[in-house]
Write an enzyme that holds these catalytic residues in place. Structure first.
Site, PDB file in Angstrom:
ATOM      1  N   LYS A 137      11.860 -16.840  -6.853  1.00 51.20           N
ATOM      2  CA  LYS A 137      10.429 -16.993  -7.146  1.00 51.20           C
ATOM      3  C   LYS A 137      10.212 -16.520  -8.581  1.00 51.20           C
ATOM      4  O   LYS A 137      10.823 -15.530  -9.009  1.00 51.20           O
ATOM      5  CB  LYS A 137       9.622 -16.148  -6.153  1.00 51.20           C
ATOM      6  CG  LYS A 137       8.104 -16.294  -6.301  1.00 51.20           C
ATOM      7  CD  LYS A 137       7.357 -15.531  -5.203  1.00 51.20           C
ATOM      8  CE  LYS A 137       5.850 -15.668  -5.315  1.00 51.20           C
ATOM      9  NZ  LYS A 137       5.112 -14.983  -4.236  1.00 51.20           N
ATOM     10  N   SER A 192       1.593 -17.587  -1.648  1.00 49.01           N
ATOM     11  CA  SER A 192       1.850 -17.930  -3.023  1.00 49.01           C
ATOM     12  C   SER A 192       3.288 -18.377  -3.285  1.00 49.01           C
ATOM     13  O   SER A 192       3.561 -18.966  -4.327  1.00 49.01           O
ATOM     14  CB  SER A 192       1.540 -16.731  -3.920  1.00 49.01           C
ATOM     15  OG  SER A 192       2.406 -15.645  -3.614  1.00 49.01           O
ATOM     16  N   SER A 216       2.253 -14.187   1.729  1.00 48.10           N
ATOM     17  CA  SER A 216       2.854 -15.197   0.855  1.00 48.10           C
ATOM     18  C   SER A 216       4.296 -15.578   1.134  1.00 48.10           C
ATOM     19  O   SER A 216       4.794 -16.517   0.518  1.00 48.10           O
ATOM     20  CB  SER A 216       2.730 -14.769  -0.595  1.00 48.10           C
ATOM     21  OG  SER A 216       1.431 -15.001  -1.032  1.00 48.10           O
TER      22      SER A 216
HETATM   23  N1  GLN Z   1      -3.116 -15.377  -0.084  1.00 53.21           N
HETATM   24  C1  GLN Z   1      -3.240 -13.972  -0.358  1.00 53.21           C
HETATM   25  C2  GLN Z   1      -3.882 -13.775  -1.693  1.00 53.21           C
HETATM   26  O1  GLN Z   1      -4.314 -14.717  -2.259  1.00 53.21           O
HETATM   27  C3  GLN Z   1      -1.892 -13.330  -0.303  1.00 53.21           C
HETATM   28  C4  GLN Z   1      -1.068 -13.610  -1.479  1.00 53.21           C
HETATM   29  C5  GLN Z   1       0.269 -12.944  -1.423  1.00 53.21           C
HETATM   30  O2  GLN Z   1       0.746 -12.545  -0.364  1.00 53.21           O
HETATM   31  N2  GLN Z   1       0.869 -12.793  -2.584  1.00 53.21           N
HETATM   32  O3  GLN Z   1      -3.991 -12.715  -2.193  1.00 53.21           O
END
Ligand code: GLN
Length: 483
Positions: free
Chosen positions: A75, A150, A174
């Site tokens: 990532k 994400s 995410s």
């Molecule tokens: N969707 C959540 C956010 O927007 C979690 C994102 C994540 O786990 N990095 O913060």
């Protein structure tokens, strides 16, 4: 080659069925052929082939670590020396880290090949991969749909067989949510299990890296490489790393599965509930027993998270000021202009929204009303999970309230997007480990089952997931066009 698991590839490489260079070339070709998915931000051909050559030598010499010669995507949140680390942001579009993140370093020590950096929501803020400066990633199961976020690039790349496995990070869901939406296996470890050093910080008390793979055995292999104490991360926990594959084959006879009733309220989509319930029924056939448990504070987790995560991100992102890192605006008039325009031009809308919310929640006069209160409720949520886990070995429920939704469908409504993590965020607030395991399909789109365990019970989670994968083949389904 691309349909094989890591465990199979490791065997093939040792049996000289193909070399790491051949394998790496094959995956680099697939990455090239499937650019329409937009899963990668950078492809590191030369770097990867150099590593593959070295891996072939190590394999020929014998006694090479298990991951030797196997391509693992990173990532783009992990710092990689010599290869751009953008974190999905214009702010870091020109950033090359002078050092490797501990996770990246550990993969290198284990002989893995790094074919490239995977697309992601900007600074890991999002549930659809649409906030990336590099554009939306497409879901291989339906290219008009999002892969989740994400870690959307990671999930899409693993599902489409562009890499055998990848890393992700999970601050509020995410790893698990994109794994669910793309039909792969994802594990968010216990907070502190995997070093955060060199992983660009979003919300430091929640962020945790983990594996995104095709099955539980591969997740165990990756976690083995990633986990462990790191003196460079003050929140890394000094606890021995077990052999994560040792318990995979344990019987589930007598396993107590806690079913949190809040996960199955009338709000849960009936089709998703049907998939999750049939997965749980499969576990009963394997000898597990069900116990109803309750996490009464669960409905507080989204509002609590959206105070704590933005508060922490507003502090973490203050370092991106146009002076020390990344993007700097053209012709600044003075220092204030340099700061404001560099940040104004470098960050995208969602990141700015979070910084504004976080700065507000932390400001004098509001701190007690928002941040402090959120921290108190966070404690309540942890206590509720602890209580539920004292009544059961693992908890099970859905990962995501919907299957992959259309690109653009939720971008106009941030709250709607935030609700994507209703079943995952509580686990981060409590610091617990959680997994998403492919459990079925609704309208040809994958649905994941969430398995939540006690602190440092990753071996148990992997065992529970692996046993399910011995009697089901949801994790072996391949999206059409990517066979
Ligand atoms: N969707 C959540 C956010 O927007 C979690 C994102 C994540 O786990 N990095 O913060």
């Amino acid at each position: 080659m691309h349909n094989k698991t890591i465990a199979e590839i490791a065997r093939d490489l040792r049996n000289k069925q193909y070399s790491s260079v051949e394998l790496t070339r094959h995956f680099l070709d697939r990455i090239q052929q499937h650019q329409e998915l937009n899963a990668f931000v950078s492809v590191a051909d030369e770097h990867a082939l150099g590593q593959a050559e070295a891996a072939d030598k190590a394999l020929a010499a014998g006694d090479a670590p298990l991951l030797t010669g196997i391509p693992i995507g990173q990532k783009d949140i992990f710092c990689t020396r010599g290869i751009k680390t953008s974190c999905g942001s214009k702010m870091l579009d020109n950033f090359e880290s002078p050092y490797d993140a501990t996770v990246v370093e550990k993969f290198k020590q284990n002989g893995a090949v790094m074919p490239g950096k995977l697309n992601m929501d900007e600074f890991a803020m999002g549930s659809s991969n649409e906030t990336s400066f590099y554009g939306a990633v497409r879901n291989p199961w339906n290219v008009d749909c999002v892969p989740g976020g994400s870690s959307g690039g990671s999930a899409a790349a693993v599902a489409a067989r562009l890499v055998p496995a990848a890393t992700g990070t999970d601050t509020g869901g995410s790893i698990r949510q994109p794994s669910s939406l793309c039909g792969i296996t994802g594990l968010k470890p216990t907070y502190g299990r995997v070093s955060r050093y060199g992983m660009i910080a979003f919300a430091s008390s929640l962020d945790q890296a983990g594996p995104m793979t095709r099955n539980a055995e591969d997740a165990a292999i990756l976690l083995q490489a990633m986990a462990g104490f790191d003196g460079k991360d003050s929140t890394s926990v000094e606890q021995d790393v077990p052999d994560y594959r040792a318990e995979l084959n344990n019987s589930l006879q007598g396993l107590k599965i806690g079913i949190p009733k809040e996960f199955f309220s009338s709000d849960l989509n009936a089709d998703i509930a049907a998939v999750v319930n049939s997965a749980i029924a499969e576990y009963q056939k394997l000898g597990a027993e069900l116990v109803e448990v309750s996490i009464p504070s669960l409905n507080q987790s989204i509002p609590v998270y959206y105070v704590i995560a933005p508060a922490e991100c507003s502090a973490n992102l203050s370092r991106f000021d146009g002076v020390r890192f990344g993007y700097r605006c053209e012709n600044p008039q003075d220092l204030a202009d340099l700061y404001t325009r560099s940040r104004g031009e470098g960050f995208g809308a969602e990141v700015k929204r979070r910084i504004l919310m976080g700065t507000y929640a932390l400001s004098a006069g509001y701190y007690d009303a928002y941040y402090l209160k959120a921290q108190k409720i966070r404690r309540m949520i942890s206590e509720d999970f602890k209580k539920a886990l004292s009544q059961a070995d693992v908890l099970m429920g859905p990962v995501s309230p919907s299957t992959a939704f259309g690109i653009g469908e939720k971008t106009g409504d941030p709250i709607e997007m935030y609700l994507s993590d209703i079943y995952t965020i509580g686990v981060n607030l409590a610091g617990l480990p959680g997994m998403s395991v492919p459990a079925g399909f609704v309208d040809n789109k994958p649905v994941g089952l969430q398995i939540i365990g006690d602190y440092f019970a990753e071996s148990r989670l992997l065992n529970v997931a692996h046993q399910f994968q011995q009697v089901t083949d949801w994790h072996q389904q391949i999206p059409q066009g990517f066979e």
